[in-house]
Structures are given as C-alpha cells and as structure tokens.
Design a protein around this motif. Structure first.
Motif, PDB file in Angstrom:
ATOM      1  N   THR A  99      65.051  83.922  56.334  1.00 34.61           N
ATOM      2  CA  THR A  99      65.637  82.753  55.490  1.00 34.61           C
ATOM      3  C   THR A  99      66.478  83.036  54.344  1.00 34.61           C
ATOM      4  OG1 THR A  99      63.525  82.551  54.327  1.00 34.61           O
ATOM      5  CG2 THR A  99      63.441  81.397  56.390  1.00 34.61           C
ATOM      6  N   GLU A 100      66.540  84.086  53.645  1.00 32.69           N
ATOM      7  CA  GLU A 100      67.341  84.536  52.505  1.00 32.69           C
ATOM      8  C   GLU A 100      68.809  84.595  53.194  1.00 32.69           C
ATOM      9  OE1 GLU A 100      65.747  87.849  50.856  1.00 32.69           O
ATOM     10  OE2 GLU A 100      64.387  86.834  49.589  1.00 32.69           O
ATOM     11  N   ARG A 101      68.897  85.478  54.361  1.00 37.02           N
ATOM     12  CA  ARG A 101      70.113  85.344  55.214  1.00 37.02           C
ATOM     13  C   ARG A 101      70.640  84.035  55.627  1.00 37.02           C
ATOM     14  NH1 ARG A 101      71.065  89.765  60.212  1.00 37.02           N
ATOM     15  NH2 ARG A 101      73.206  89.682  59.723  1.00 37.02           N
ATOM     16  N   LEU A 102      69.894  83.235  56.030  1.00 36.74           N
ATOM     17  CA  LEU A 102      70.075  81.689  56.493  1.00 36.74           C
ATOM     18  C   LEU A 102      70.719  80.978  55.321  1.00 36.74           C
ATOM     19  CD1 LEU A 102      70.562  79.975  58.930  1.00 36.74           C
ATOM     20  CD2 LEU A 102      68.245  79.214  58.533  1.00 36.74           C
ATOM     21  N   ALA A 103      69.944  81.012  54.141  1.00 38.39           N
ATOM     22  CA  ALA A 103      70.219  80.584  52.787  1.00 38.39           C
ATOM     23  C   ALA A 103      71.695  80.857  52.424  1.00 38.39           C
ATOM     24  CB  ALA A 103      69.193  80.664  51.729  1.00 38.39           C
ATOM     25  N   HIS A 104      71.982  82.065  52.329  1.00 40.03           N
ATOM     26  CA  HIS A 104      73.420  82.767  52.110  1.00 40.03           C
ATOM     27  C   HIS A 104      74.232  82.199  53.086  1.00 40.03           C
ATOM     28  CE1 HIS A 104      76.601  85.565  51.818  1.00 40.03           C
ATOM     29  NE2 HIS A 104      76.435  85.524  50.488  1.00 40.03           N
ATOM     30  N   ALA A 105      74.172  82.191  54.423  1.00 36.56           N
ATOM     31  CA  ALA A 105      75.262  81.727  55.364  1.00 36.56           C
ATOM     32  C   ALA A 105      75.489  80.249  55.181  1.00 36.56           C
ATOM     33  CB  ALA A 105      74.600  82.008  56.719  1.00 36.56           C
ATOM     34  N   LEU A 106      74.435  79.505  54.879  1.00 33.07           N
ATOM     35  CA  LEU A 106      74.406  77.972  54.794  1.00 33.07           C
ATOM     36  C   LEU A 106      75.020  77.463  53.526  1.00 33.07           C
ATOM     37  CD1 LEU A 106      71.530  76.794  56.930  1.00 33.07           C
ATOM     38  CD2 LEU A 106      73.827  76.946  57.622  1.00 33.07           C
ATOM     39  N   GLY A 107      74.716  78.471  52.401  1.00 33.18           N
ATOM     40  CA  GLY A 107      75.075  77.920  51.107  1.00 33.18           C
ATOM     41  C   GLY A 107      73.857  76.952  50.552  1.00 33.18           C
ATOM     42  N   VAL A 108      72.698  77.006  51.028  1.00 28.17           N
ATOM     43  CA  VAL A 108      71.479  76.320  50.619  1.00 28.17           C
ATOM     44  C   VAL A 108      70.416  77.315  49.660  1.00 28.17           C
ATOM     45  CG1 VAL A 108      72.135  74.538  52.486  1.00 28.17           C
ATOM     46  CG2 VAL A 108      70.272  76.244  52.906  1.00 28.17           C
TER      47      VAL A 108
END
Length: 183
Positions: free
Chosen positions: A114-123
C-alpha cells in the motif's frame, strides 16, 4: 535485468498462464522460454523463486504504469491489467485457492504494497489502502471493464483528499460509497 532472465520470466508467465502454478514445472517454464532446463537452473533454483521474481517484475510494471497516469486513469488501467491478467485469470479458473493465498499477505507485506501504491498514485495511506482493497477485489471478481472504469472514477474522487485532511477524506469516501451507481 539481462535479456536471458527477462526471456525466462516471459516464458514463466506463458507457462503459468497455460498450466497454472501447481501444474507448471521447471521443464514447462524452460520449454515456454525456449531454453534448456539447465539454462533455467542457471538463473533460478526453484519454481517458487521463478514465481517470486515474476511477481516482483509484475508489481514493478504495474507501479510504473500507475505512476505515469493521473489517479483516475491509473486506477482504471490497473483494474484492466489485473482483470485481464492471463496468469491471474488462469489461477482463478483452475487454482482459486492459490490465487486467494497470493492475496492473503501478512500485515507487513500489505503495508509495503500500500505504501508503494500510495507513492505511485500520489495519495495518502488510507487512500492507497482503499484502492488496494478494491484492486484485490478486481483480481477475484473482475467484472466488466466499463463497470471497473466507473468505479475507478468514483474511487479516485474518494482517495483524492489531501494527506492531512482525513476528516474530509472519510466524508468523501462515505459519500462516494453510499451514492447510487449509474443504472
């Protein structure tokens, strides 16, 4: 990553999409890659190692895809990739228990993802967690692309709250999730 290793992973993806994970062997992976089994063993010791590296490569590819797009388009693209992924679809068909085991990660791994997804999505972390849970649902039940795209648009609105504005973010999530969908 060198060309041989990339070719081996491409072969593994074809073998896993054709046979599933359990029925694939190192021989079938080598054959799908067009190499001798010895060549495969020069790079990977076990099928689990092959599967792990293939998974890592796919996560990198999906993170790069998401990072290159606005949130709404990124979520739609990720849902298309996961909803039509040949290995995931094959696992859903012949090895559903393997698929659910892949999704049932430990809390530490979930946090990393989820940290990786947060970074990728900018959320923020909450938005990424919500998006990851939705994407896990897409893996299990892809549905129609048009429905996923509508859901991605609604989800993008929900996760767009600034990182420090959690009350507004929760209100947006509640509003978006309780709103009736298009007929």
């Amino acid at each position: 990553m060198n060309a041989t290793r990339r070719s081996l992973l491409d072969g593994a993806a074809r073998a896993f999409a054709e046979n599933g994970l359990r029925r694939s062997t190192m021989q079938s992976v080598a054959a799908a890659a067009g190499v001798a089994k010895a060549t495969l063993y020069n790079h990977f010791r076990t099928k689990d190692e092959v599967a792990g590296e293939l998974l890592a490569r796919e996560l990198d590819r999906l993170a790069d895809l998401a990072a290159a797009l606005p949130t709404r388009e990124a979520l739609a693209a990720l849902s298309d990739e996961l909803g039509a992924h040949p290995v995931l679809r094959r696992l859903a068909e012949i090895e559903p228990e393997t698929l659910t085991a892949l999704l049932a990660v430990d809390p530490g791994t979930w946090t990393e993802l989820t940290e990786r997804l947060a970074h990728a999505l900018g959320v923020d972390a909450d938005g990424a967690d919500l998006a990851a849970r939705w994407l896990a649902g897409v893996v299990l039940h892809p549905g129609r692309s048009s429905a996923r795209h509508r859901q991605a648009a609604r989800l993008a609105e929900a996760v767009a709250a600034p990182a420090g504005d959690q009350a507004v973010g929760r209100e947006r999530v509640s509003t978006v999730l309780s709103a009736p969908g298009p007929a």
